[in-house]
Design a protein around this motif. Structure first.
Motif, PDB file in Angstrom:
ATOM      1  N   LEU A 135       0.605  -0.908   0.072  1.00 42.84           N
ATOM      2  CA  LEU A 135      -0.110  -0.066  -0.367  1.00 42.84           C
ATOM      3  C   LEU A 135       0.765   1.476   0.173  1.00 42.84           C
ATOM      4  O   LEU A 135       0.322   2.331  -0.884  1.00 42.84           O
ATOM      5  N   ARG A 136       1.991   1.074   0.426  1.00 40.08           N
ATOM      6  CA  ARG A 136       2.480   2.464   0.472  1.00 40.08           C
ATOM      7  C   ARG A 136       3.110   2.842  -0.756  1.00 40.08           C
ATOM      8  O   ARG A 136       3.375   4.027  -0.883  1.00 40.08           O
ATOM      9  N   GLU A 137       3.923   1.913  -2.071  1.00 39.02           N
ATOM     10  CA  GLU A 137       3.553   2.088  -3.314  1.00 39.02           C
ATOM     11  C   GLU A 137       2.421   3.078  -3.721  1.00 39.02           C
ATOM     12  O   GLU A 137       1.972   3.938  -4.835  1.00 39.02           O
ATOM     13  N   LYS A 138       1.119   2.631  -3.919  1.00 39.35           N
ATOM     14  CA  LYS A 138      -0.119   3.058  -3.514  1.00 39.35           C
ATOM     15  C   LYS A 138       0.073   4.441  -3.330  1.00 39.35           C
ATOM     16  O   LYS A 138      -0.971   5.424  -4.372  1.00 39.35           O
ATOM     17  N   PHE A 139       0.089   5.369  -1.972  1.00 41.87           N
ATOM     18  CA  PHE A 139      -0.262   6.237  -1.334  1.00 41.87           C
ATOM     19  C   PHE A 139       0.872   7.460  -2.369  1.00 41.87           C
ATOM     20  O   PHE A 139       0.621   8.114  -2.171  1.00 41.87           O
ATOM     21  N   LEU A 140       1.867   6.439  -2.618  1.00 45.48           N
ATOM     22  CA  LEU A 140       2.936   7.594  -3.669  1.00 45.48           C
ATOM     23  C   LEU A 140       2.580   7.899  -4.530  1.00 45.48           C
ATOM     24  O   LEU A 140       2.951   8.758  -5.166  1.00 45.48           O
ATOM     25  N   VAL A 141       1.815   7.301  -5.309  1.00 45.53           N
ATOM     26  CA  VAL A 141       1.692   7.690  -6.684  1.00 45.53           C
ATOM     27  C   VAL A 141      -0.121   8.261  -6.911  1.00 45.53           C
ATOM     28  O   VAL A 141       0.063   8.485  -7.933  1.00 45.53           O
ATOM     29  N   ALA A 142      -0.998   8.256  -5.634  1.00 46.66           N
ATOM     30  CA  ALA A 142      -2.166   8.485  -6.202  1.00 46.66           C
ATOM     31  C   ALA A 142      -2.209   9.788  -6.443  1.00 46.66           C
ATOM     32  O   ALA A 142      -1.977  10.882  -5.746  1.00 46.66           O
ATOM     33  N   GLU A 143      -3.166  10.335  -6.913  1.00 50.07           N
ATOM     34  CA  GLU A 143      -3.562  11.583  -7.053  1.00 50.07           C
ATOM     35  C   GLU A 143      -4.985  12.512  -6.245  1.00 50.07           C
ATOM     36  O   GLU A 143      -4.361  13.278  -6.038  1.00 50.07           O
ATOM     37  N   VAL A 144      -5.943  11.479  -6.479  1.00 48.77           N
ATOM     38  CA  VAL A 144      -6.939  11.703  -4.993  1.00 48.77           C
ATOM     39  C   VAL A 144      -6.856  10.591  -3.827  1.00 48.77           C
ATOM     40  O   VAL A 144      -6.239   9.952  -4.331  1.00 48.77           O
ATOM     41  N   GLY A 145      -6.925  11.659  -2.806  1.00 48.16           N
ATOM     42  CA  GLY A 145      -7.486  10.713  -1.380  1.00 48.16           C
ATOM     43  C   GLY A 145      -8.819  11.040  -1.385  1.00 48.16           C
ATOM     44  O   GLY A 145      -9.325  12.514  -0.792  1.00 48.16           O
ATOM     45  N   ILE A 146      -9.818   9.370  -0.652  1.00 46.96           N
ATOM     46  CA  ILE A 146     -11.013   9.702  -0.501  1.00 46.96           C
ATOM     47  C   ILE A 146     -10.972   9.594   0.921  1.00 46.96           C
ATOM     48  O   ILE A 146     -10.258   8.109   1.232  1.00 46.96           O
ATOM     49  N   THR A 147     -11.407   9.793   1.586  1.00 49.02           N
ATOM     50  CA  THR A 147     -11.849   9.771   3.599  1.00 49.02           C
ATOM     51  C   THR A 147     -13.294   9.615   3.733  1.00 49.02           C
ATOM     52  O   THR A 147     -14.370  10.536   2.949  1.00 49.02           O
ATOM     53  N   GLY A 148     -13.629   9.001   4.655  1.00 46.74           N
ATOM     54  CA  GLY A 148     -14.492   9.164   5.495  1.00 46.74           C
ATOM     55  C   GLY A 148     -14.858  10.736   6.755  1.00 46.74           C
ATOM     56  O   GLY A 148     -13.559  11.018   6.552  1.00 46.74           O
ATOM     57  N   ALA A 149     -15.559  10.313   7.305  1.00 42.64           N
ATOM     58  CA  ALA A 149     -16.349  11.442   8.562  1.00 42.64           C
ATOM     59  C   ALA A 149     -16.147  10.829   9.370  1.00 42.64           C
ATOM     60  O   ALA A 149     -17.490  10.206   8.905  1.00 42.64           O
ATOM     61  N   ASN A 150     -15.730  10.481  10.056  1.00 43.90           N
ATOM     62  CA  ASN A 150     -16.384  10.161  12.081  1.00 43.90           C
ATOM     63  C   ASN A 150     -17.267  11.709  12.770  1.00 43.90           C
ATOM     64  O   ASN A 150     -18.473  11.820  12.733  1.00 43.90           O
ATOM     65  N   PHE A 151     -16.591  12.768  13.102  1.00 43.38           N
ATOM     66  CA  PHE A 151     -18.084  14.005  13.090  1.00 43.38           C
ATOM     67  C   PHE A 151     -17.097  15.160  12.169  1.00 43.38           C
ATOM     68  O   PHE A 151     -16.028  15.286  10.852  1.00 43.38           O
ATOM     69  N   LEU A 152     -18.200  16.321  11.552  1.00 48.61           N
ATOM     70  CA  LEU A 152     -17.468  17.532  11.179  1.00 48.61           C
ATOM     71  C   LEU A 152     -18.048  18.453  12.430  1.00 48.61           C
ATOM     72  O   LEU A 152     -19.328  19.131  12.844  1.00 48.61           O
ATOM     73  N   VAL A 153     -16.780  19.788  12.414  1.00 49.39           N
ATOM     74  CA  VAL A 153     -17.304  20.198  13.439  1.00 49.39           C
ATOM     75  C   VAL A 153     -17.750  21.883  12.764  1.00 49.39           C
ATOM     76  O   VAL A 153     -16.954  22.432  12.038  1.00 49.39           O
ATOM     77  N   ALA A 154     -18.869  22.261  12.942  1.00 47.14           N
ATOM     78  CA  ALA A 154     -19.324  23.785  12.441  1.00 47.14           C
ATOM     79  C   ALA A 154     -19.100  24.483  13.111  1.00 47.14           C
ATOM     80  O   ALA A 154     -18.425  25.556  12.364  1.00 47.14           O
ATOM     81  N   GLU A 155     -18.029  25.063  14.222  1.00 47.98           N
ATOM     82  CA  GLU A 155     -17.402  26.149  14.096  1.00 47.98           C
ATOM     83  C   GLU A 155     -15.880  26.190  13.578  1.00 47.98           C
ATOM     84  O   GLU A 155     -15.891  26.969  14.172  1.00 47.98           O
ATOM     85  N   THR A 156     -15.294  25.442  12.808  1.00 48.06           N
ATOM     86  CA  THR A 156     -14.118  25.031  12.408  1.00 48.06           C
ATOM     87  C   THR A 156     -14.102  24.952  11.496  1.00 48.06           C
ATOM     88  O   THR A 156     -13.251  25.065  10.318  1.00 48.06           O
ATOM     89  N   GLY A 157     -15.108  24.617  10.622  1.00 50.09           N
ATOM     90  CA  GLY A 157     -15.005  22.883   9.049  1.00 50.09           C
ATOM     91  C   GLY A 157     -13.921  21.885   9.172  1.00 50.09           C
ATOM     92  O   GLY A 157     -13.837  22.341   8.661  1.00 50.09           O
ATOM     93  N   THR A 158     -14.159  21.777  10.306  1.00 52.36           N
ATOM     94  CA  THR A 158     -12.876  20.364  10.710  1.00 52.36           C
ATOM     95  C   THR A 158     -13.792  19.073  10.220  1.00 52.36           C
ATOM     96  O   THR A 158     -15.008  18.803  11.084  1.00 52.36           O
TER      97      THR A 158
END
Length: 475
Positions: free
Chosen positions: A192-215
């Motif tokens: 997987l280390r090799e995959k990280f180094l060449v990827a153009e886009v990263g996608i994640t989920g989110a456990n929380f989104l904070v309205a106060e900071t946009g985090t």
């Protein structure tokens, strides 16, 4: 999913010896670790109350917090996209990837990604998505869906994983040793280390989104989410609208119950905060930051009998403690969201017509509600779905008539007592073996896999009445 499909899934799961062994091995760890973690924190029950109230308050004012969150994300240089449906969300993700000529995507764990089928959408358009969470990577190699929302590959043995790695990693030596978990982990890390180094886009989920900071906040134990967020030039966050939380202080309280409920940890190894793209003086990070907010039926749940399930923080405690999930695993549900929370969530997303069996896949023991960190009344909502299925005549006629027959007597206490006394008397006249019936008319579904106890004495109601009268007599 039809009733016959669910029944087939259940029978297949119960007959799968490898699955049963895996479920039996995983069950005690989840339960014992949660109990120990909760016991170490005297204020755990008070935190559950606070977590419930935070989520309930946010949902009651969700429109305001969505506006506040978007304003903060935009102010930090990010972009918020709203998607009413799964198809709309996939189109947004594809549009971002196309603008950057992306052909390779690395993904952190995201249940929303599973819900909208983003991997299939990317693959159909010539983009290679690679799951980087170890469990998700394993099931991607197997072309399976997660069987658990926090442990996607809990249904597999290390021998099965080793065989999958040998089939997928053909560039590695055949003679390598894959007999222990550390070797499997090391191999996955290297690939997987090799995959990280060449990827153009990263996608994640989110456990929380904070309205106060946009985090956006992700909670992981592997660190892969951090690499998916920071190494590619573009970071896309996939999240549903109910992940909003007002402030960082609120998040701090929710984090204290999340890991303890999920894995029995006081805190996950990584809790990662992302607020916008790379700034001028940042040494690393994405050059673009996008948040795709998915509705997919959730706004219709607000104010309904099922709104409380939107408090869910995806800890998995309900399924860890559910005797049905413990027996059949996650794939039998035929849904992205298995277990008790899935039995409520899935009908809300796809309709009760397509998931009629899920609210019935419960013993109603109440274990799910008793361990939920945000106190979601899951049994109550499963009952609501059962009522709707009954009202829409989705339940087989035999069940409807049986319930109507029972209801007729249950509404008439005197007649009910007479009928049950007569039934007890009839059963007493029938032959039983050692106080148990091996077969019984009208109860073959029960006696096919278990004995039916023969009556001993009078009915419970008659015994209770006699004892009550005896206590009332003057001495």
């Amino acid at each position: 999913m039809t009733q016959s499909q669910f029944a087939r899934n259940v029978h297949r799961a119960l007959e799968d010896s490898q699955l049963q062994k895996a479920l039996h091995t995983a069950r005690p760890g989840f339960i014992a670790k949660r109990a120990a973690a909760a016991a170490r924190l005297p204020e755990f029950e008070a935190l559950r109350d606070s977590a419930r109230d935070i989520k309930a308050y946010t949902l009651a004012h969700l429109d305001l917090y969505l506006e506040a969150y978007e304003k903060k994300v935009t102010g930090s240089g990010g972009v918020v996209h709203y998607a009413r449906t799964a198809e709309a969300a996939n189109e947004i993700v594809l549009g971002i990837c196309r603008r950057h000529g992306a052909t390779r995507v690395v993904k952190g764990k995201t249940m929303i990604g599973e819900e909208i089928g983003v991997n299939a959408a990317l693959e159909a358009n010539g983009i290679d998505p690679v799951e980087t969470d170890l469990g998700e990577y394993i099931i991607q190699l197997r072309r399976e869906t997660p069987s658990h929302i926090i442990a996607p590959a809990v249904h597999l043995s290390k021998e099965q994983v080793a065989a999958d790695f040998r089939c997928a990693h053909l560039h590695l030596p055949d003679a390598r040793d894959l007999t222990d978990a550390k070797a499997l982990l090391a191999e996955a890390r290297g690939v997987l280390r090799e995959k990280f180094l060449v990827a153009e886009v990263g996608i994640t989920g989110a456990n929380f989104l904070v309205a106060e900071t946009g985090t956006s906040i992700i909670v992981t134990n592997e660190g892969n989410g951090d690499l998916a967020e920071t190494l590619p030039n573009v970071h896309i966050v996939l999240a549903s609208i109910e992940k909003l939380v007002p402030t960082l202080e609120d998040v701090a309280q929710l984090l204290r119950v999340l890991a303890r409920s999920a894995t029995g940890q006081d805190m996950s190894v990584y809790t990662t905060f992302a607020t916008g793209p790379r700034r001028a003086d940042d040494p690393d990070g994405p050059r673009e930051y996008h948040v795709v907010l998915l509705d997919n039926g959730r706004s219709a749940m607000l104010g309904s009998d099922f709104a409380e399930v939107l408090r869910c923080i995806r800890c998995g405690a309900c399924m860890n403690h559910c005797p049905v999930y413990q027996s059949i695993g996650g794939h039998a549900y035929g849904s992205v969201y298995p277990g008790p929370m899935g039995a409520v969530m899935t009908p809300s997303l796809v309709g009760i017509e397509e998931s009629i069996d899920l609210p019935n896949a419960s013993t109603f023991c109440g274990a799910c509600e008793s361990v939920c960190p945000v106190r979601i009344p899951l049994p109550k909502m499963m009952r609501h779905w059962r009522e709707r299925a009954f009202e829409r005549r989705l339940v087989p006629a035999r069940q409807r008539f049986g319930l109507a027959f029972w209801g007729f007597f249950a509404k008439r206490p005197t007649l009910y007592r007479m009928a049950t006394r007569a039934a007890m008397g009839a059963l007493a006249l029938l032959d039983s073996e050692n106080g148990r019936f091996r077969s019984l008319p009208l109860a073959k579904g029960w006696t096919a896999s278990r004995d039916f106890p023969a009556p001993e004495g009078d009915t419970f109601q008659a015994q209770f009445a006699r004892r009550s009268q005896a206590k009332e007599k003057p001495r």
